[in-house]
Design a protein around this motif. Structure first.
Motif, PDB file in Angstrom:
ATOM      1  N   LEU A 113      11.788  -7.223 -14.014  1.00  0.00           N
ATOM      2  CA  LEU A 113      10.773  -6.204 -13.743  1.00  0.00           C
ATOM      3  C   LEU A 113      11.371  -4.818 -13.954  1.00  0.00           C
ATOM      4  O   LEU A 113      12.428  -4.497 -13.428  1.00  0.00           O
ATOM      5  CB  LEU A 113      10.255  -6.335 -12.312  1.00  0.00           C
ATOM      6  CG  LEU A 113       9.251  -5.280 -11.846  1.00  0.00           C
ATOM      7  CD1 LEU A 113       7.965  -5.347 -12.663  1.00  0.00           C
ATOM      8  CD2 LEU A 113       8.963  -5.462 -10.364  1.00  0.00           C
ATOM      9  N   GLU A 114      10.646  -4.010 -14.726  1.00  0.00           N
ATOM     10  CA  GLU A 114      11.087  -2.625 -14.974  1.00  0.00           C
ATOM     11  C   GLU A 114      10.259  -1.621 -14.188  1.00  0.00           C
ATOM     12  O   GLU A 114      10.591  -0.448 -14.148  1.00  0.00           O
ATOM     13  CB  GLU A 114      11.016  -2.326 -16.468  1.00  0.00           C
ATOM     14  CG  GLU A 114      11.977  -3.180 -17.284  1.00  0.00           C
ATOM     15  CD  GLU A 114      11.741  -3.057 -18.782  1.00  0.00           C
ATOM     16  OE1 GLU A 114      10.964  -2.175 -19.221  1.00  0.00           O
ATOM     17  OE2 GLU A 114      12.335  -3.859 -19.529  1.00  0.00           O
ATOM     18  N   GLY A 115       9.168  -2.076 -13.585  1.00  0.00           N
ATOM     19  CA  GLY A 115       8.325  -1.188 -12.789  1.00  0.00           C
ATOM     20  C   GLY A 115       6.859  -1.426 -13.077  1.00  0.00           C
ATOM     21  O   GLY A 115       6.476  -2.427 -13.674  1.00  0.00           O
ATOM     22  N   TRP A 116       6.031  -0.476 -12.632  1.00  0.00           N
ATOM     23  CA  TRP A 116       4.585  -0.566 -12.767  1.00  0.00           C
ATOM     24  C   TRP A 116       4.052   0.720 -13.371  1.00  0.00           C
ATOM     25  O   TRP A 116       4.539   1.801 -13.059  1.00  0.00           O
ATOM     26  CB  TRP A 116       3.911  -0.709 -11.404  1.00  0.00           C
ATOM     27  CG  TRP A 116       4.147  -1.956 -10.659  1.00  0.00           C
ATOM     28  CD1 TRP A 116       3.337  -3.058 -10.646  1.00  0.00           C
ATOM     29  CD2 TRP A 116       5.231  -2.261  -9.771  1.00  0.00           C
ATOM     30  NE1 TRP A 116       3.862  -4.013  -9.818  1.00  0.00           N
ATOM     31  CE2 TRP A 116       5.026  -3.555  -9.267  1.00  0.00           C
ATOM     32  CE3 TRP A 116       6.356  -1.570  -9.365  1.00  0.00           C
ATOM     33  CZ2 TRP A 116       5.899  -4.161  -8.384  1.00  0.00           C
ATOM     34  CZ3 TRP A 116       7.235  -2.164  -8.487  1.00  0.00           C
ATOM     35  CH2 TRP A 116       6.995  -3.456  -8.000  1.00  0.00           C
ATOM     36  N   GLU A 117       3.009   0.597 -14.185  1.00  0.00           N
ATOM     37  CA  GLU A 117       2.223   1.767 -14.520  1.00  0.00           C
ATOM     38  C   GLU A 117       1.492   2.163 -13.242  1.00  0.00           C
ATOM     39  O   GLU A 117       1.294   1.334 -12.349  1.00  0.00           O
ATOM     40  CB  GLU A 117       1.206   1.438 -15.613  1.00  0.00           C
ATOM     41  CG  GLU A 117       1.813   1.155 -16.956  1.00  0.00           C
ATOM     42  CD  GLU A 117       0.767   0.821 -18.008  1.00  0.00           C
ATOM     43  OE1 GLU A 117       1.164   0.733 -19.167  1.00  0.00           O
ATOM     44  OE2 GLU A 117      -0.429   0.646 -17.676  1.00  0.00           O
ATOM     45  N   LEU A 118       1.067   3.404 -13.151  1.00  0.00           N
ATOM     46  CA  LEU A 118       0.448   3.888 -11.926  1.00  0.00           C
ATOM     47  C   LEU A 118      -0.762   3.044 -11.521  1.00  0.00           C
ATOM     48  O   LEU A 118      -0.865   2.615 -10.366  1.00  0.00           O
ATOM     49  CB  LEU A 118       0.037   5.359 -12.078  1.00  0.00           C
ATOM     50  CG  LEU A 118      -0.569   6.004 -10.831  1.00  0.00           C
ATOM     51  CD1 LEU A 118       0.406   5.917  -9.652  1.00  0.00           C
ATOM     52  CD2 LEU A 118      -0.935   7.439 -11.107  1.00  0.00           C
ATOM     53  N   ARG A 119      -1.639   2.745 -12.435  1.00  0.00           N
ATOM     54  CA  ARG A 119      -2.830   1.959 -12.094  1.00  0.00           C
ATOM     55  C   ARG A 119      -2.439   0.538 -11.687  1.00  0.00           C
ATOM     56  O   ARG A 119      -3.063  -0.060 -10.812  1.00  0.00           O
ATOM     57  CB  ARG A 119      -3.804   1.940 -13.269  1.00  0.00           C
ATOM     58  CG  ARG A 119      -5.143   1.367 -12.890  1.00  0.00           C
ATOM     59  CD  ARG A 119      -6.199   1.680 -13.912  1.00  0.00           C
ATOM     60  NE  ARG A 119      -7.451   1.050 -13.538  1.00  0.00           N
ATOM     61  CZ  ARG A 119      -8.452   0.879 -14.362  1.00  0.00           C
ATOM     62  NH1 ARG A 119      -8.374   1.311 -15.605  1.00  0.00           N
ATOM     63  NH2 ARG A 119      -9.556   0.294 -13.956  1.00  0.00           N
ATOM     64  N   ALA A 120      -1.393  -0.017 -12.303  1.00  0.00           N
ATOM     65  CA  ALA A 120      -0.924  -1.357 -11.939  1.00  0.00           C
ATOM     66  C   ALA A 120      -0.320  -1.350 -10.531  1.00  0.00           C
ATOM     67  O   ALA A 120      -0.474  -2.310  -9.779  1.00  0.00           O
ATOM     68  CB  ALA A 120       0.098  -1.859 -12.954  1.00  0.00           C
ATOM     69  N   ALA A 121       0.360  -0.274 -10.168  1.00  0.00           N
ATOM     70  CA  ALA A 121       0.903  -0.168  -8.808  1.00  0.00           C
ATOM     71  C   ALA A 121      -0.240  -0.176  -7.790  1.00  0.00           C
ATOM     72  O   ALA A 121      -0.143  -0.797  -6.730  1.00  0.00           O
ATOM     73  CB  ALA A 121       1.742   1.101  -8.670  1.00  0.00           C
ATOM     74  N   TRP A 122      -1.344   0.503  -8.116  1.00  0.00           N
ATOM     75  CA  TRP A 122      -2.525   0.504  -7.259  1.00  0.00           C
ATOM     76  C   TRP A 122      -3.107  -0.900  -7.162  1.00  0.00           C
ATOM     77  O   TRP A 122      -3.497  -1.361  -6.090  1.00  0.00           O
ATOM     78  CB  TRP A 122      -3.555   1.497  -7.778  1.00  0.00           C
ATOM     79  CG  TRP A 122      -4.817   1.524  -6.986  1.00  0.00           C
ATOM     80  CD1 TRP A 122      -6.046   1.103  -7.392  1.00  0.00           C
ATOM     81  CD2 TRP A 122      -4.979   1.966  -5.640  1.00  0.00           C
ATOM     82  NE1 TRP A 122      -6.967   1.264  -6.381  1.00  0.00           N
ATOM     83  CE2 TRP A 122      -6.342   1.797  -5.293  1.00  0.00           C
ATOM     84  CE3 TRP A 122      -4.115   2.500  -4.691  1.00  0.00           C
ATOM     85  CZ2 TRP A 122      -6.843   2.133  -4.042  1.00  0.00           C
ATOM     86  CZ3 TRP A 122      -4.623   2.835  -3.439  1.00  0.00           C
ATOM     87  CH2 TRP A 122      -5.967   2.646  -3.127  1.00  0.00           C
ATOM     88  N   ASP A 123      -3.163  -1.617  -8.307  1.00  0.00           N
ATOM     89  CA  ASP A 123      -3.650  -3.001  -8.317  1.00  0.00           C
ATOM     90  C   ASP A 123      -2.793  -3.883  -7.410  1.00  0.00           C
ATOM     91  O   ASP A 123      -3.303  -4.725  -6.672  1.00  0.00           O
ATOM     92  CB  ASP A 123      -3.628  -3.582  -9.735  1.00  0.00           C
ATOM     93  CG  ASP A 123      -4.616  -2.916 -10.669  1.00  0.00           C
ATOM     94  OD1 ASP A 123      -5.668  -2.437 -10.201  1.00  0.00           O
ATOM     95  OD2 ASP A 123      -4.329  -2.880 -11.883  1.00  0.00           O
ATOM     96  N   ASP A 124      -1.483  -3.677  -7.460  1.00  0.00           N
ATOM     97  CA  ASP A 124      -0.564  -4.459  -6.634  1.00  0.00           C
ATOM     98  C   ASP A 124      -0.809  -4.175  -5.153  1.00  0.00           C
ATOM     99  O   ASP A 124      -0.831  -5.084  -4.328  1.00  0.00           O
ATOM    100  CB  ASP A 124       0.881  -4.127  -7.021  1.00  0.00           C
ATOM    101  CG  ASP A 124       1.859  -5.123  -6.453  1.00  0.00           C
ATOM    102  OD1 ASP A 124       1.856  -6.285  -6.908  1.00  0.00           O
ATOM    103  OD2 ASP A 124       2.626  -4.746  -5.545  1.00  0.00           O
ATOM    104  N   PHE A 125      -1.012  -2.915  -4.830  1.00  0.00           N
ATOM    105  CA  PHE A 125      -1.304  -2.506  -3.453  1.00  0.00           C
ATOM    106  C   PHE A 125      -2.586  -3.183  -2.957  1.00  0.00           C
ATOM    107  O   PHE A 125      -2.643  -3.734  -1.861  1.00  0.00           O
ATOM    108  CB  PHE A 125      -1.417  -0.981  -3.407  1.00  0.00           C
ATOM    109  CG  PHE A 125      -1.869  -0.439  -2.081  1.00  0.00           C
ATOM    110  CD1 PHE A 125      -1.024  -0.430  -0.986  1.00  0.00           C
ATOM    111  CD2 PHE A 125      -3.149   0.078  -1.931  1.00  0.00           C
ATOM    112  CE1 PHE A 125      -1.441   0.073   0.241  1.00  0.00           C
ATOM    113  CE2 PHE A 125      -3.577   0.591  -0.718  1.00  0.00           C
ATOM    114  CZ  PHE A 125      -2.719   0.585   0.368  1.00  0.00           C
ATOM    115  N   LYS A 126      -3.654  -3.157  -3.776  1.00  0.00           N
ATOM    116  CA  LYS A 126      -4.928  -3.775  -3.395  1.00  0.00           C
ATOM    117  C   LYS A 126      -4.775  -5.285  -3.211  1.00  0.00           C
ATOM    118  O   LYS A 126      -5.362  -5.864  -2.302  1.00  0.00           O
ATOM    119  CB  LYS A 126      -6.003  -3.484  -4.445  1.00  0.00           C
ATOM    120  CG  LYS A 126      -6.444  -2.047  -4.483  1.00  0.00           C
ATOM    121  CD  LYS A 126      -7.657  -1.818  -5.374  1.00  0.00           C
ATOM    122  CE  LYS A 126      -7.467  -2.353  -6.757  1.00  0.00           C
ATOM    123  NZ  LYS A 126      -8.572  -2.063  -7.682  1.00  0.00           N
TER     124      LYS A 126
END
Length: 137
Positions: A63-76
């Protein structure tokens, strides 16, 4: 020739009696589209779980990280299913994973531990709850 931009989530799901074992492997920098594909699979796998009986292994070594919208998806996703997990093991040695797992702990009812190897993580996940120090009730 330019190297392909590999990213995404692989998922494995196994049920043993009342316990669901969820395996996720992340590769590259996750995108919103990755979550659009994987979330419905996770939703279907966990729809019958009524108590915290899910044990998860998240392999984040690639894993290299998340795009901002993907980070939000992960949070949800964490908010939606967080109370269904009893334990979550994260495999990876990236320094930022410790902080990410601490934040995840705010939204997920599970015990969360970091490991350097999948073998260590699986061993911890397979232990009875009383051996991990978690409250069995």
């Amino acid at each position: 020739m330019q190297e392909a931009d590999r990213h995404g989530l692989s998922i494995g799901i196994q049920r043993t009696n009342d316990t669901v074992f969820l395996y996720l492997k992340a590769t590259g920098k996750l995108t919103h589209r990755d979550y659009e594909i994987i979330v419905p699979m996770i939703d279907r796998a966990l729809e019958a779980v009524t108590e915290p009986k899910v044990k998860a292994l998240f392999d984040a070594r690639e894993l290299e990280g998340w795009e901002l919208r993907a980070a939000w998806d992960d949070f949800k996703l964490g908010l939606k299913h967080g109370n269904q997990f009893s334990r979550a093991a994260i495999v990876g040695n990236q320094h930022w994973l410790r902080a990410a797992s601490a934040v995840a702990g705010w939204f997920v009812s599970a015990e969360i531990e970091l490991f350097d190897s999948p073998e260590q993580a699986v061993s911890w996940l397979e232990k009875p709850v009383s051996e991990t120090g978690a409250d069995p009730g």
